[in-house]
Scaffold this active site. Structure first.
Site, mmCIF file in Angstrom:
data_model
loop_
_atom_site.group_PDB
_atom_site.id
_atom_site.type_symbol
_atom_site.label_atom_id
_atom_site.label_comp_id
_atom_site.label_asym_id
_atom_site.label_seq_id
_atom_site.Cartn_x
_atom_site.Cartn_y
_atom_site.Cartn_z
ATOM 1 N N SER A 103 0.812 -1.112 -0.170
ATOM 2 C CA SER A 103 -0.036 -0.136 -0.315
ATOM 3 C C SER A 103 0.624 1.118 -0.461
ATOM 4 C CB SER A 103 -0.924 0.031 1.283
ATOM 5 O OG SER A 103 -1.655 -0.925 1.070
ATOM 6 N N LYS A 159 -8.936 -5.702 11.071
ATOM 7 C CA LYS A 159 -10.686 -5.085 10.106
ATOM 8 C C LYS A 159 -11.980 -4.517 10.724
ATOM 9 C CE LYS A 159 -8.738 -6.296 5.804
ATOM 10 N NZ LYS A 159 -8.769 -6.544 4.191
ATOM 11 N N ASP A 182 -12.928 -3.200 -0.102
ATOM 12 C CA ASP A 182 -12.259 -4.615 -0.571
ATOM 13 C C ASP A 182 -13.661 -5.057 -1.434
ATOM 14 O OD1 ASP A 182 -10.029 -4.383 1.195
ATOM 15 O OD2 ASP A 182 -11.010 -5.356 2.833
ATOM 16 N N ALA A 198 -14.400 -18.595 3.983
ATOM 17 C CA ALA A 198 -15.847 -17.761 4.647
ATOM 18 C C ALA A 198 -14.857 -16.997 5.569
ATOM 19 C CB ALA A 198 -16.570 -18.480 5.242
ATOM 20 N N GLY A 221 -12.518 -13.178 6.787
ATOM 21 C CA GLY A 221 -12.542 -11.458 6.286
ATOM 22 C C GLY A 221 -12.449 -11.515 4.715
ATOM 23 N N ASN A 252 -16.578 -23.713 2.525
ATOM 24 C CA ASN A 252 -15.667 -23.624 3.437
ATOM 25 C C ASN A 252 -15.229 -25.057 4.441
ATOM 26 O OD1 ASN A 252 -13.541 -21.937 4.996
ATOM 27 N ND2 ASN A 252 -14.526 -21.469 6.533
ATOM 28 N N ARG A 253 -13.787 -25.069 5.025
ATOM 29 C CA ARG A 253 -13.423 -26.267 5.425
ATOM 30 C C ARG A 253 -14.212 -26.576 6.471
ATOM 31 N NH1 ARG A 253 -6.968 -25.717 7.213
ATOM 32 N NH2 ARG A 253 -7.954 -24.546 8.083
ATOM 33 N N PRO A 286 -17.799 -26.186 8.272
ATOM 34 C CA PRO A 286 -18.568 -25.394 7.723
ATOM 35 C C PRO A 286 -20.081 -24.453 8.353
ATOM 36 C CG PRO A 286 -18.595 -27.919 8.480
ATOM 37 C CD PRO A 286 -18.061 -27.314 8.090
ATOM 38 N N GLU A 287 -19.413 -24.729 9.790
ATOM 39 C CA GLU A 287 -20.348 -23.537 10.692
ATOM 40 C C GLU A 287 -20.001 -22.232 10.211
ATOM 41 O OE1 GLU A 287 -18.224 -26.125 11.817
ATOM 42 O OE2 GLU A 287 -19.425 -27.086 12.282
ATOM 43 N N GLY A 335 -5.097 -10.995 -7.875
ATOM 44 C CA GLY A 335 -6.163 -10.978 -6.783
ATOM 45 C C GLY A 335 -5.222 -9.665 -6.846
HETATM 46 P P1 ATR Z 1 -8.944 -13.994 5.182
HETATM 47 O O1 ATR Z 1 -9.478 -11.754 5.745
HETATM 48 O O2 ATR Z 1 -7.504 -13.311 4.654
HETATM 49 O O3 ATR Z 1 -10.281 -14.763 4.535
HETATM 50 P P2 ATR Z 1 -8.999 -15.832 7.559
HETATM 51 O O4 ATR Z 1 -10.713 -15.104 8.024
HETATM 52 O O5 ATR Z 1 -8.598 -16.561 8.711
HETATM 53 O O6 ATR Z 1 -8.252 -14.691 6.946
HETATM 54 O O7 ATR Z 1 -9.602 -17.130 6.232
HETATM 55 C C1 ATR Z 1 -8.938 -17.504 5.670
HETATM 56 C C2 ATR Z 1 -10.079 -18.576 5.240
HETATM 57 O O8 ATR Z 1 -8.536 -19.911 4.614
HETATM 58 C C3 ATR Z 1 -10.408 -19.273 5.817
HETATM 59 O O9 ATR Z 1 -12.170 -19.750 5.115
HETATM 60 C C4 ATR Z 1 -10.312 -20.501 6.004
HETATM 61 O O10 ATR Z 1 -11.034 -21.712 6.578
HETATM 62 P P3 ATR Z 1 -11.613 -22.402 8.376
HETATM 63 O O11 ATR Z 1 -12.438 -20.933 8.178
HETATM 64 O O12 ATR Z 1 -11.930 -24.056 8.064
HETATM 65 O O13 ATR Z 1 -10.234 -22.096 8.445
HETATM 66 C C5 ATR Z 1 -9.094 -20.644 4.626
HETATM 67 N N1 ATR Z 1 -8.405 -21.519 4.646
HETATM 68 C C6 ATR Z 1 -6.911 -21.579 5.408
HETATM 69 N N2 ATR Z 1 -6.387 -22.502 5.303
HETATM 70 C C7 ATR Z 1 -7.094 -23.514 4.881
HETATM 71 C C8 ATR Z 1 -6.771 -25.138 4.448
HETATM 72 N N3 ATR Z 1 -5.740 -25.289 4.150
HETATM 73 N N4 ATR Z 1 -7.465 -25.427 3.562
HETATM 74 C C9 ATR Z 1 -8.879 -25.140 3.792
HETATM 75 N N5 ATR Z 1 -9.291 -23.691 3.785
HETATM 76 C C10 ATR Z 1 -8.236 -23.010 4.448
#
Ligand code: ATR
Length: 271
Positions: free
Chosen positions: A17, A66, A102, A127, A129, A149-150, A152-153, A238
């Site tokens: 930035s 954030k 964003d 899922a 930020g 998302n990994r 699911p919740e 990105g």
């Molecule tokens: P950001 O703000 O950059 O999105 P974050 O809030 O930490 O960062 O989110 C990271 C995302 O990457 C989450 O969706 C995370 O999945 P989880 O909610 O299950 O943690 C996902 N993520 C990170 N590493 C991962 C991996 N090895 N496999 C699958 N999902 C991953």
């Protein structure tokens, strides 16, 4: 009088930035500077009070602040309120206004390739930020969303928050195989690929009709994006999202159009 801007986050050393905004200031002949501050989470309030006391005109906020910065601000724009996260702050008199560019930056980065948004289908991988900002922006353009998302919740919570605003949003667990037919936009928002790792999901049914975006831009092309491109999809990394969120922040601070070309050149040479 010279104006001061900054970015605060932790870690922050790799933020581009400063280069981007300084190029913008120079291009427009503005007397302004842009600094980079590493702020530990427990020092966030002190840092906000400090920048305010020092008369900073505005700043950007990145991970992990954030959401946690919100209680220390006086006002939020509608975008920041809807997303529940702030990436840009502006000082107006003695009030601090939080905004979020964003999602808007993401919309601007894909609109040339996607054309219209309304009624089209988007799948979001992740899922966190970043996924939240992007999903709310796409929902605002009336796209149909699927959050995968990994954990699911977290996908369920994001989909529920989106639905509460009237959006069409479903959710699921990150599958081991994903069928892309019928998906207009696929957005990879997780950190997988930052270190060159290959993607744990098999993607099937790639066509020219799907625009695949990975919000990572360093490395320039993640293994995920490379696989999508080799399968015939249109792809985008990105960098434009970073650039265009920066331009929108610039416009929020100065209320004039940002010098996007100069800011892009600065980013590319900083990479
Ligand atoms: P950001 O703000 O950059 O999105 P974050 O809030 O930490 O960062 O989110 C990271 C995302 O990457 C989450 O969706 C995370 O999945 P989880 O909610 O299950 O943690 C996902 N993520 C990170 N590493 C991962 C991996 N090895 N496999 C699958 N999902 C991953």
């Amino acid at each position: 009088m010279e104006k001061y801007f900054a970015v605060m986050g932790h870690p922050i050393a790799h933020s581009l930035s400063p280069q981007m905004h300084k190029a913008g200031f120079a291009a427009m002949g503005l007397k302004a500077d842009y600094l980079r501050f590493d702020v530990q989470p427990e020092h966030l309030q002190a840092a906000v009070l400090g920048l305010n006391a020092l008369g900073f005109a505005g700043w950007n906020v990145t991970l992990p602040h954030k959401e946690t910065i919100i209680p220390f601000l006086d006002e939020l724009t509608l975008d920041a309120e809807r997303i529940g996260a702030v990436n840009t702050v502006k000082r107006v008199g003695d009030r601090l206004i939080g905004h979020n560019t964003d999602g808007g930056g993401f919309i601007r980065s894909v609109e040339a390739q996607l054309g219209s948004f309304r009624g089209k289908r988007a799948a979001i991988l992740g899922a966190g930020g970043a996924a939240r900002g992007i999903s709310f922006a796409l929902a605002g353009e009336e796209m149909k969303l699927e959050i995968l998302n990994r954990t699911p919740e977290k996908a369920q919570r994001l989909a529920a928050d989106l639905r509460a605003t009237g959006a069409d949003a479903s959710w699921g667990e990150l599958p081991s195989e994903l069928e892309l037919r019928g998906i207009d936009l696929l957005v990879q928002t997780t950190s997988i690929g930052l270190y060159g790792e290959s993607y744990p999901i098999k993607l099937r049914g790639f066509t020219q009709d799907t625009l695949v975006v990975d919000i990572i831009f360093n490395p320039w092309q993640t293994p995920f994006l490379k696989a999508a491109q080799e399968s015939g999809c249109r792809t985008l990394n990105g960098l434009d999202m970073l650039l265009l969120q920066g331009c929108l922040a610039w416009e929020f601070w100065f209320e004039k159009e940002a010098p996007v070309n100069e800011m892009r050149v600065a980013l590319l040479s900083a990479l």
